[in-house]
Structure formats: C-alpha cells, structure tokens
Write an enzyme that holds these catalytic residues in place. Sequence first.
Site, PDB file in Angstrom:
ATOM      1  N   CYS A  72       0.794  -1.226  -0.031  1.00 26.16           N
ATOM      2  CA  CYS A  72      -0.070  -0.010   0.067  1.00 26.16           C
ATOM      3  C   CYS A  72       0.994   1.258  -0.064  1.00 26.16           C
ATOM      4  CB  CYS A  72      -0.818  -0.170   1.338  1.00 26.16           C
ATOM      5  SG  CYS A  72      -1.654   1.322   1.533  1.00 26.16           S
ATOM      6  N   CYS A 182      -0.904   3.946  -6.228  1.00 21.87           N
ATOM      7  CA  CYS A 182      -1.931   3.250  -5.438  1.00 21.87           C
ATOM      8  C   CYS A 182      -1.970   1.951  -5.748  1.00 21.87           C
ATOM      9  CB  CYS A 182      -3.109   4.167  -5.161  1.00 21.87           C
ATOM     10  SG  CYS A 182      -4.430   3.194  -4.370  1.00 21.87           S
TER      11      CYS A 182
HETATM   12  N1  DGL Z   1      -3.963   0.404  -1.717  1.00 20.47           N
HETATM   13  C1  DGL Z   1      -3.563   1.707  -1.138  1.00 20.47           C
HETATM   14  C2  DGL Z   1      -2.415   2.564  -1.668  1.00 20.47           C
HETATM   15  O1  DGL Z   1      -1.570   1.804  -2.329  1.00 20.47           O
HETATM   16  C3  DGL Z   1      -4.915   2.319  -1.039  1.00 20.47           C
HETATM   17  C4  DGL Z   1      -4.800   3.686   0.019  1.00 20.47           C
HETATM   18  C5  DGL Z   1      -6.135   3.934   0.612  1.00 20.47           C
HETATM   19  O2  DGL Z   1      -6.935   2.702   1.171  1.00 20.47           O
HETATM   20  O3  DGL Z   1      -6.739   4.982   0.591  1.00 20.47           O
HETATM   21  O4  DGL Z   1      -2.611   3.562  -1.268  1.00 20.47           O
END
Ligand code: DGL
Length: 258
Positions: A72, A182
């Site tokens: 993430c 993301c």
């Molecule tokens: N998959 C997360 C990232 O890479 C999502 C972030 C979120 O939950 O806003 O930032």
Amino acid sequence: MRKPIGIFDSGIGGTSIWREIRQLLPHEDMVYLADSKNAPYGTKPKSEIKQMCFANTDFLLRLDCKIIVVACNTATTNAIDALRQTYQVPFVGIEPAIKPAALQTQTKRVGVLATQGTLSSSLFNTTSKKFTQGIQVVEQVGKGLVELIEAGKHDSPEIRALLKRYLEPMLVENIDHLVLGCTHYPYLIPVLEELLPNHIKIIDSGEAVARQTQAILEKTDSLSPQENEGADVFFTTGSKTSLERWVGAGSEIRTITL
Ligand code: DGL
C-alpha cells in the site's frame, strides 16, 4: 525458511502485488491481510494510518511471517519508517514509481495518480523532488477511486466519470507517463487504456516490489526450501466478496477482527 511472506493493504489493492510475488516466487507460502473495514487509508491522518499498520503487522507476525510486504503506497509513505524502527522483521514497501517515469519522459511531464495520504507525505515529496529536476509532475488525488474499487465498481460509469475528470488536467499538460501511485489502481488499467491516448505509458511498481522481496529473501537466506507450490491464505477485516473477486472464489479467505 518455511515461514510465510506476510502482505497487507488497506483492502484488496495489494492483491495486485500478491499476484506479482506469487508469479515470481511460486514456492513461497503467503498470508494476505486486507484491512477493508478501515479502507480507505488515504483520507486518514498519519497517526491513524500508523496505528493501523502496527495492528496489521502484529497480526502477520503472530502468524510467524518472515518478511512483511506493505502493499500500500499510503501505508508505506506514512508508516514504513516507524515500522522499521519498531520491528526486527524486514519490510518491503511500495512508493509511486516516479523515478522510471522521470527518466523516460520525452515531454518532460509526468502524471501521478495517488491518494491524498501519499501525495501529502514527506517520503513521496522527498523522492519526487530528488528525481524530477526539470520535469513537471502533475499530481492528482484519486478521491473516491479506492471506495469504488473495493465495492467492485472498477469498470462502472461512476469510475469512468471520475477518471475522466482526474486525467483531464494531465492531458492538458501533455504528460507521456502516468504513474499509478496506489495498489488499487492497476485494476483500473483496462479503463485507463480506453480513456488515455496510446502514447501515454502507464507505470506501476508491482513487479519491482516482487523483485525486491525476492532479493531480500535471497540475501537473508530465507527463501522457502519446499519444491511444491506455496499456499495462500487470505484474511479480511471486511467483506469476503470483494477479495474473492481478485483472488478467486476457491481461495481460503477468513474474516477477522483486529
Ligand atoms: N492500496 C492503497 C494504496 O496503495 C490504497 C490506499 C487507501 O486505502 O486509500 O495507497
């Protein structure tokens, strides 16, 4: 070493990283934690993101994971320093791939689509400054995208409308690279390819994270000795249905409370 690789994300986005690691390291056992109940992380304050990352790490360490992949960007850019200072286990993080985009751009303009939490983090801003001398970076917060992807609406009229709005300023500036900052966003690639002109290259860091995981396991002599295919177990603090969509209905998925 016959211990699993632990992976966590605010939700299902990190399964895009899990898939890359599974492909590169077929003999490893893996445990994936989707903290979907708390998604999105990207709109939360840094202190809260850190707390959730600590809870996720504690959970994965209770399952004896030998390495933690923070799949993430928001969690990495806000919490990886604190995680590394607190735990002995090695961590692999993910950050927007701004460096390759900056090295390859012809128009000297690159777009970055990421969460508010990532774009406002000091880690992202330091990396961005370091590699983008003389290059214009068009940053865009992907407000609302993670929620729609979590809800299975990755190819919906709502997401198309948001993406059109978010891409417009980048197209006006003539970007030739779009960095997906993301781990949820690789699931938007089919729609993005429809909306973007062909010459714009989409960049994400999933494969690099898998290679980095492999490199650390090799260096620490921790690769799995087993010759069979590794096993996967998925945990979620939210709905099983959204995870199933990306990891397959036959997968072992358990619901947990952290
Ligand atoms: N998959 C997360 C990232 O890479 C999502 C972030 C979120 O939950 O806003 O930032």
